[in-house]
Design a protein around this motif. Structure first.
Motif, short mmCIF file in Angstrom:
data_model
loop_
_atom_site.label_atom_id
_atom_site.label_comp_id
_atom_site.label_asym_id
_atom_site.label_seq_id
_atom_site.Cartn_x
_atom_site.Cartn_y
_atom_site.Cartn_z
N ALA A 543 0.86 -1.11 0.03
CA ALA A 543 -0.02 -0.05 0.01
C ALA A 543 0.80 1.21 0.11
CB ALA A 543 -1.04 -0.01 1.30
N LYS A 544 1.90 1.35 0.73
CA LYS A 544 2.79 2.50 1.01
C LYS A 544 3.35 2.87 -0.51
CE LYS A 544 3.54 2.69 5.97
NZ LYS A 544 4.93 2.72 7.12
N LEU A 545 3.95 1.72 -0.96
CA LEU A 545 4.93 1.92 -2.18
C LEU A 545 3.76 2.31 -3.32
CD1 LEU A 545 7.18 1.32 -3.90
CD2 LEU A 545 6.60 -0.80 -4.21
N GLU A 546 2.42 1.68 -3.28
CA GLU A 546 1.48 2.32 -4.40
C GLU A 546 1.22 3.68 -4.29
OE1 GLU A 546 -2.29 0.36 -6.37
OE2 GLU A 546 -2.17 0.15 -4.27
N VAL A 547 1.36 4.12 -3.11
CA VAL A 547 0.89 5.75 -2.66
C VAL A 547 1.86 6.73 -3.20
CG1 VAL A 547 0.39 7.62 -1.05
CG2 VAL A 547 -0.90 5.34 -1.01
N ASP A 572 15.10 9.56 -2.61
CA ASP A 572 15.23 9.13 -1.46
C ASP A 572 13.96 8.51 -0.86
OD1 ASP A 572 17.82 9.61 -1.50
OD2 ASP A 572 17.68 11.61 -0.37
N LEU A 573 12.80 9.03 -1.14
CA LEU A 573 11.66 8.65 -0.83
C LEU A 573 11.22 7.36 -1.30
CD1 LEU A 573 8.80 9.15 0.68
CD2 LEU A 573 8.20 10.50 -1.40
N MET A 574 11.67 7.33 -2.56
CA MET A 574 11.27 5.82 -3.32
C MET A 574 12.13 4.96 -2.69
SD MET A 574 10.27 7.03 -7.30
CE MET A 574 9.66 5.43 -7.61
N MET A 575 13.41 5.16 -2.65
CA MET A 575 14.41 4.13 -2.16
C MET A 575 13.85 3.75 -0.63
SD MET A 575 16.38 3.50 -4.37
CE MET A 575 17.64 2.54 -3.69
N ALA A 576 13.36 4.69 0.15
CA ALA A 576 12.73 4.26 1.43
C ALA A 576 11.66 3.35 1.42
CB ALA A 576 12.47 5.60 2.12
N ALA A 583 9.81 -5.36 -3.89
CA ALA A 583 9.15 -3.85 -3.74
C ALA A 583 9.55 -3.39 -5.13
CB ALA A 583 9.72 -3.31 -2.58
N LYS A 584 10.88 -3.57 -5.61
CA LYS A 584 11.00 -2.71 -7.12
C LYS A 584 10.32 -3.16 -7.94
CE LYS A 584 15.54 -1.56 -5.14
NZ LYS A 584 17.05 -1.60 -5.50
N PHE A 612 18.62 6.81 -12.87
CA PHE A 612 18.55 7.37 -11.44
C PHE A 612 19.03 6.28 -10.33
CE2 PHE A 612 16.02 10.89 -13.33
CZ PHE A 612 16.86 11.90 -12.80
N GLN A 613 19.42 5.16 -10.98
CA GLN A 613 19.58 3.99 -10.09
C GLN A 613 18.57 3.60 -9.08
OE1 GLN A 613 23.89 4.26 -8.44
NE2 GLN A 613 24.24 5.51 -10.32
N LEU A 614 17.22 3.66 -9.28
CA LEU A 614 16.48 3.43 -8.53
C LEU A 614 16.17 1.94 -8.58
CD1 LEU A 614 13.98 6.68 -9.34
CD2 LEU A 614 14.79 5.60 -7.10
N ILE A 615 16.19 1.32 -9.78
CA ILE A 615 15.82 -0.08 -9.98
C ILE A 615 17.09 -0.63 -10.70
CG2 ILE A 615 14.26 -1.81 -10.74
CD1 ILE A 615 12.17 0.11 -10.50
N GLU A 616 17.56 -1.99 -10.36
CA GLU A 616 18.64 -2.60 -10.86
C GLU A 616 17.99 -3.27 -12.28
OE1 GLU A 616 17.64 -3.40 -7.80
OE2 GLU A 616 19.23 -2.17 -6.95
#
Length: 795
Positions: A543-547, A572-576, A583-584, A612-616
């Motif tokens: 739920a949090k990730l979707e929001v 940083d918010l997304m990585m958290a 999750a990715k 942006f190195q958010l997802i491998e």
């Protein structure tokens, strides 16, 4: 040309021309010989020979080098330059011998530099010199024997063998007539027999990986070596006659016969060629046959596919493309100036060669946009002749979509969309209305699928309203829906009450420019989900990730620039909220849902997540091959996302290698400075600088190791998932007694083949791992043969 000749003569008489200026004028005369002129070619050759003869005592090296250079850069004039050399040889015998020494030295340098096309053109030039009585025929045959003998040696890799054989073969149309009924005819026939023996021994297991169509109906698809050999045999049966090669030396036959011939200097191929990369095989593209050209007196006949004239014209067209590809207008105009065009239907030949370049596997030699822009330029320059032929070619390809390689269907569709967008979307759409009916009965049929991809590509090039206006209403079922965004929390409903309220609170937190902790605090009412190493709970996606993802995408969806700013600001918010791969994967699923009607932006989002190195990359590949994406497996945008991911890995490794080499050079410089320090204080400072440089090298070494490990992981995942999906299809088909080789299976297998051959440089590094872990003998034969074909292709 005549004016430039006269200017050189005037300047010589005046004795004031600077040396560089004279060199420039001589170079220009040599370069322009054979161009359109008021005088005959023979007259211009005689004038140029007189000028060169007067200057050759002081500028011999410059003149001879210029002749070689222009023969390679303007191969359509090879016979003109060979005649020029022959006439110079008549005037000064020693010049001919020195010229041959120069050519052989140049040949050795070109081989060392792996400039294979230049090597072939230089050999062709050298061979044509026997027609001008410069080179002994027996001496040339001995050189060719060297090439063939090296190709026949045990253990020679196939690509090197093919190059050597092809280099000899591509020269034969220029010299076959010389050896026909000559004193060296027996030796020449022996050489042809050796060639045939070596060609017949070749194993072409790789052919399915590079074929345009899986069927040879209506025209056979022939590998380039077999195609040329078939054409040469037909030329041989026709007494080595052709209708294309210009032979100006015939007009000087009596004069040339008065000179003496030279033996070729001794030449040996370098011993370490086994480690060199040679040209890879390809299939000769064929779409037109003789009956496709109108049977009218004013229209030249198209040679059959097995005619040497077909090869000679195609070779002339490719020579222009190779030399002029950087400037499309100049290239198009040069194609229309090809000599001999009145004897051939050049419009048909141009379309066939350009389509062949566009549809070459694994990738075109030049960017796809080049072929598209050249065809548009030619349509404008040949408005009365070429558009009709182009439409005819498109119709032929369209009718054969069911047997066409899937990768090429995509490429052809992308080109067609680009072409339509440049011609106001005009097309004879009424001829393709059958697609609409096929779509209602069989939506997976290649023709409606093709048009769906074309319309989607058009949507990427224009607005949806424009597309619906210009495409006939009958094709409405095939048009993509209007691009938009699926913002799940735009409105508060009973189902999303809690998430929508948290999304609203997060937006307020963003507006107030609060920190990451405060933003995360606005999500506290939502459950965390099991992101502590256990499987995700039934509320997947979390739920949090979707929001968070939905909110950030909503903030940035106004433009690509807004997306970049949003991802950078809230990284940083997304990585958290994305602590692990599950999750990715969930983030990718949410993103795809948000852009479910805007696939172009989804492709861009994949690139942004990587940059942006958010997802491998490995995570993206796993998501692409996940069951969630299986319904989209036949759509081009999915494979564009895979392509983007793989290219990112390759470019990252290449970029780090460059930085590593720079840091190593810097380290060597620091060490050199350290040893030459004049006093202890400076020595200590430089020692510290050396230590910093060593740390920098270690840093890049570590980065490269990580990047290469990630790249290897990506390729192994890709191949593994292909094998799993194809194996599962075969197993279920056999269990349910269904036909295995469905269109879906053939398309997916085409994708696997393309991935292997397109990224052969990288895949080759993992051959042992692939063979040991993935392509094992237990794998289904229809899948294993893809790897066998790949090994044959890169051999």
């Amino acid at each position: 040309f005549e004016m430039e000749v006269e200017q050189v003569r005037i300047n010589r008489k005046r004795k004031f021309e600077e040396d560089d200026d004279l060199n420039t004028r001589l170079e220009e005369l040599i370069k322009r010989i054979g161009e359109k002129s008021q005088e005959s070619l023979e007259t211009n050759l005689e004038r140029l020979v007189d000028i060169l003869d007067q200057e050759i005592t002081t500028k011999k090296e410059f003149i001879l080098n210029s002749l070689v250079k222009n023969a390679i850069e303007q191969p359509e004039k090879i016979t003109i330059y060979s005649t020029l050399v022959g006439l110079l040889n008549v005037k000064m015998f020693s010049t001919g011998g020195e010229f041959l020494v120069l050519i052989m030295e140049k040949l050795g340098r070109l081989i060392d530099d792996a400039e294979w096309r230049s090597v072939q053109l230089l050999i062709r030039f050298l061979a044509d010199l026997i027609n001008c009585n410069v080179v002994m025929g027996a001496s040339l045959l001995r050189l060719f024997d060297t090439f063939i003998a090296t190709a026949a040696e045990p253990g020679v890799k196939p690509s090197m063998r093919d190059f050597l054989l092809y280099t000899v073969m591509q020269s034969l149309p220029w010299i076959g007539l010389y050896f026909y009924d000559s004193k060296d005819e027996v030796e020449f026939e022996r050489l042809l027999e050796l060639l045939e023996t070596e060609i017949e021994k070749r194993d072409k297991v790789y052919m399915p990986s590079i074929r345009v169509w899986s069927s040879d109906n209506p025209l056979p698809q022939i590998e380039y070596m077999d195609s040329l050999w078939l054409q040469i045999k037909n030329m041989r049966n026709n007494n080595w006659e052709d209708n294309w090669i210009i032979r100006p030396y015939i007009g000087f036959e009596s004069k040339l016969e008065s000179s003496l011939q030279h033996p070729l200097p001794q030449f040996e191929l370098p011993p370490d060629l086994e480690h060199t990369q040679f040209p890879l095989p390809y299939v000769v593209f064929r779409i037109f046959d003789t009956q496709d050209v109108p049977n009218r007196p004013e229209v030249p006949k198209l040679p059959r596919f097995n005619s040497i004239d077909r090869f000679l014209v195609e070779d002339a067209i490719m020579n222009v493309i190779n030399s002029k590809n950087l400037v499309k207008k100049d290239c198009a105009e040069s194609l229309l100036r090809i000599s001999g065009r009145s004897s051939m239907p050049l419009n048909y030949m141009l379309v066939e060669v350009l389509f062949g370049g566009l549809l070459e596997l694994p990738v075109p030699r030049y960017p796809e946009l080049f072929y598209g822009s050249i065809l548009i330029q030619l349509c404008q320059l040949m408005a009365d002749h070429l558009p009709q032929v182009l439409a005819q070619a498109v119709a032929y390809v369209y009718e054969r979509l069911d047997t066409m390689n899937t990768v090429l269907v995509d490429r052809f569709g992308s080109w067609f969309a680009y072409f339509l967008s440049n011609f106001k979307y005009h097309w004879t759409w009424s001829e393709w209305e059958e697609c609409v009916k096929l779509n209602s009965t069989d939506p997976n049929h290649p023709k409606p699928k093709f048009l769906k991809e074309v319309f989607l590509k058009l949507l990427w090039l224009t607005f949806h309203e424009k597309l619906t206006d210009v495409i006939p209403d009958e094709f409405a079922p095939l048009l993509p829906v209007k691009p938009g965004y699926n913002h799940k929390f735009a409105e508060v409903t009973t189902e999303n009450n809690l998430q929508a309220r948290c999304a609203k609170a997060l937006v307020e937190s963003i507006k107030n420019k609060e920190g990451v902790d405060m933003m995360l605090g606005s999500l506290d009412p939502l459950p965390d989900g099991a992101l502590d190493g256990r499987d995700l709970d039934p509320m997947y996606p979390e739920a949090k990730l979707e929001v968070v993802v939905q909110t950030i995408l909503r903030v940035g969806c106004k433009s690509i620039s807004h997306i970049s700013v949003a991802l950078n600001r809230f990284r940083d918010l997304m990585m958290a909220v994305m602590p692990n791969q599950d999750a990715k994967m969930c983030c990718l699923k949410i993103t795809f849902s948000f852009f479910k009607t805007n696939h172009q932006l989804m492709c861009i989002m994949i690139e942004k997540y990587l940059n942006f190195q958010l997802i491998e990359p490995s995570c993206i590949v796993s998501w692409i091959f996940s069951p969630y994406m299986l319904p989209h497996f036949d759509r081009l945008y999915l494979w564009q996302m895979l392509d983007t991911t793989i290219k990112f890995c390759i470019k990252r490794c290449d970029r780090i290698k460059v930085e590593l080499e720079k840091s190593k050079i810097k380290l060597q410089e620091k060490k050199a400075q350290e040893t030459s320090a004049p006093d202890p204080d400076i020595a200590e400072t430089r020692k510290q600088m050396t230590a910093a440089a060593e740390e920098e090298v270690d840093h890049y070494v570590k980065l490269l190791e990580d990047a290469e490990r990630s790249q290897k992981e990506v390729f192994l995942i890709v191949v593994q998932r292909f094998i799993m999906i194809l194996s599962d299809h075969i197993m279920r088909s056999e269990q349910e007694s269904r036909y295995t080789q469905t269109l879906w299976f053939r398309c997916t297998r085409d994708r696997l083949r393309q991935t292997l051959v397109k990224y052969r440089r990288e895949v080759k590094r993992y051959m042992v791992t692939l063979q040991t872990l993935l392509f094992t003998p237990e794998i289904e034969h229809k899948i294993l043969e893809c790897f066998t074909q790949f090994k044959g292709y890169i051999a």
